[in-house]
Design a protein around this motif. Structure first.
Motif, short mmCIF file in Angstrom:
data_model
loop_
_atom_site.label_atom_id
_atom_site.label_comp_id
_atom_site.label_asym_id
_atom_site.label_seq_id
_atom_site.Cartn_x
_atom_site.Cartn_y
_atom_site.Cartn_z
N GLY A 1 0.81 -1.22 0.00
CA GLY A 1 0.00 0.00 0.00
C GLY A 1 0.84 1.27 0.00
N GLU A 2 2.15 1.13 0.00
CA GLU A 2 3.06 2.28 0.02
C GLU A 2 2.84 3.14 -1.23
OE1 GLU A 2 7.84 2.64 0.70
OE2 GLU A 2 7.09 0.97 -0.51
N VAL A 3 2.60 4.45 -1.03
CA VAL A 3 2.45 5.37 -2.15
C VAL A 3 3.85 5.71 -2.65
CG1 VAL A 3 1.62 7.63 -2.90
CG2 VAL A 3 0.28 6.29 -1.27
N LEU A 4 4.10 5.44 -3.92
CA LEU A 4 5.44 5.58 -4.48
C LEU A 4 5.68 6.91 -5.17
CD1 LEU A 4 5.59 2.00 -6.01
CD2 LEU A 4 6.71 2.80 -3.91
N MET A 5 4.78 7.32 -6.03
CA MET A 5 5.00 8.53 -6.81
C MET A 5 3.71 8.98 -7.47
SD MET A 5 6.83 7.10 -10.29
CE MET A 5 6.21 8.39 -11.35
N LEU A 6 3.75 10.17 -8.03
CA LEU A 6 2.66 10.70 -8.83
C LEU A 6 3.24 11.06 -10.18
CD1 LEU A 6 -0.37 12.41 -8.48
CD2 LEU A 6 1.31 14.07 -9.26
N GLY A 7 2.60 10.60 -11.23
CA GLY A 7 2.98 10.96 -12.60
C GLY A 7 1.75 11.45 -13.33
N TRP A 8 1.90 11.70 -14.60
CA TRP A 8 0.81 12.22 -15.43
C TRP A 8 0.59 11.32 -16.63
CZ3 TRP A 8 -2.05 15.98 -13.39
CH2 TRP A 8 -1.49 16.70 -12.33
N MET A 9 -0.67 11.09 -16.97
CA MET A 9 -1.01 10.27 -18.12
C MET A 9 -2.04 10.98 -18.99
SD MET A 9 -1.42 6.41 -16.68
CE MET A 9 -0.07 5.53 -15.90
N ASP A 10 -1.89 10.79 -20.30
CA ASP A 10 -2.97 11.12 -21.21
C ASP A 10 -3.55 9.80 -21.69
OD1 ASP A 10 -1.09 10.16 -23.02
OD2 ASP A 10 -1.22 11.86 -24.38
N ASP A 11 -4.44 9.84 -22.67
CA ASP A 11 -5.08 8.60 -23.13
C ASP A 11 -4.05 7.59 -23.62
OD1 ASP A 11 -7.25 10.28 -22.68
OD2 ASP A 11 -8.32 9.62 -24.47
N GLU A 12 -3.06 8.05 -24.38
CA GLU A 12 -2.07 7.13 -24.94
C GLU A 12 -1.20 6.52 -23.86
OE1 GLU A 12 0.06 4.78 -27.62
OE2 GLU A 12 -1.92 5.69 -27.71
N ALA A 13 -0.79 7.30 -22.87
CA ALA A 13 0.01 6.76 -21.77
C ALA A 13 -0.79 5.71 -20.99
CB ALA A 13 0.47 7.88 -20.84
N LEU A 14 -2.07 5.99 -20.77
CA LEU A 14 -2.92 5.01 -20.08
C LEU A 14 -3.07 3.76 -20.94
CD1 LEU A 14 -4.65 4.13 -17.72
CD2 LEU A 14 -6.55 5.46 -18.70
N HIS A 15 -3.29 3.93 -22.22
CA HIS A 15 -3.40 2.79 -23.14
C HIS A 15 -2.14 1.93 -23.08
CE1 HIS A 15 -4.00 0.40 -26.73
NE2 HIS A 15 -2.90 0.89 -27.25
N ARG A 16 -0.98 2.54 -23.15
CA ARG A 16 0.28 1.79 -23.09
C ARG A 16 0.45 1.07 -21.76
NH1 ARG A 16 4.76 5.82 -25.92
NH2 ARG A 16 3.56 6.24 -27.81
N THR A 17 0.05 1.74 -20.67
CA THR A 17 0.14 1.14 -19.34
C THR A 17 -0.75 -0.09 -19.25
OG1 THR A 17 0.69 3.26 -18.32
CG2 THR A 17 -0.24 1.57 -16.87
N LEU A 18 -1.96 0.02 -19.79
CA LEU A 18 -2.91 -1.09 -19.73
C LEU A 18 -2.51 -2.27 -20.62
CD1 LEU A 18 -6.25 0.95 -19.85
CD2 LEU A 18 -5.35 -0.32 -17.89
#
Length: 151
Positions: free
Chosen positions: A42-59
């Motif tokens: 449950g440790e919070v590691l970081m905050l980054g930013w995603m657009d649709d393409e970044a989310l698509h690649r992550t998924l």
């Protein structure tokens, strides 16, 4: 593995499922905050930013892809540092304006080399429960700081 860094702009057409894309509430810059959390602790590691393409690649790749606001390009966590984020689950918050990515973090999550981006500048440490609980066993109501629930 070859990195997937590219210099597309946020908002560029993406392979993201249109039903997911329709639900996202993006900022004026086309981005949503993405919180990376260690899946098992449950440790919070970081905050980054995603657009649709970044989310698509992550998924679709199983690796976290972010949009770098400073470099104006996509980056895959670990491609240059070796500190990979292996995706375990991805969820939207209730307003669909923040993404929570539970990951298996290998090495440091922060670019400074710290385990998390929240290790170095702790503003308040273990203050305990500052709420007035109104007594032991109080489930809410007057004086508890928790709204009463009709039963």
């Amino acid at each position: 593995m070859v990195g997937m860094t590219s210099t597309l702009t946020p908002g560029t057409p993406s392979g993201l499922d249109p039903e997911i894309a329709a639900r996202l509430r993006r900022g004026a810059d086309g981005l949503v905050p993405a919180i990376a959390q260690q899946y098992d602790t449950g440790e919070v590691l970081m905050l980054g930013w995603m657009d649709d393409e970044a989310l698509h690649r992550t998924l679709t790749t199983g690796r976290c892809t972010y949009w770098s606001r400073s470099r104006q390009e996509y980056w895959v966590k670990g491609d240059t540092s070796g500190h990979f984020q292996w995706v375990r689950s991805v969820a939207l918050d209730c307003d669909a304006d923040t993404v929570l990515v539970k990951v298996d973090q290998v090495g440091a999550a922060c670019h400074t080399g710290d385990r998390t981006c929240f290790d170095a500048d702790v503003l308040l440490k273990d203050a305990g429960d500052a709420r007035d609980t109104g007594g032991a066993g109080d489930a809410g109501g007057a004086g508890s700081g928790v709204p009463a629930v009709d039963q």
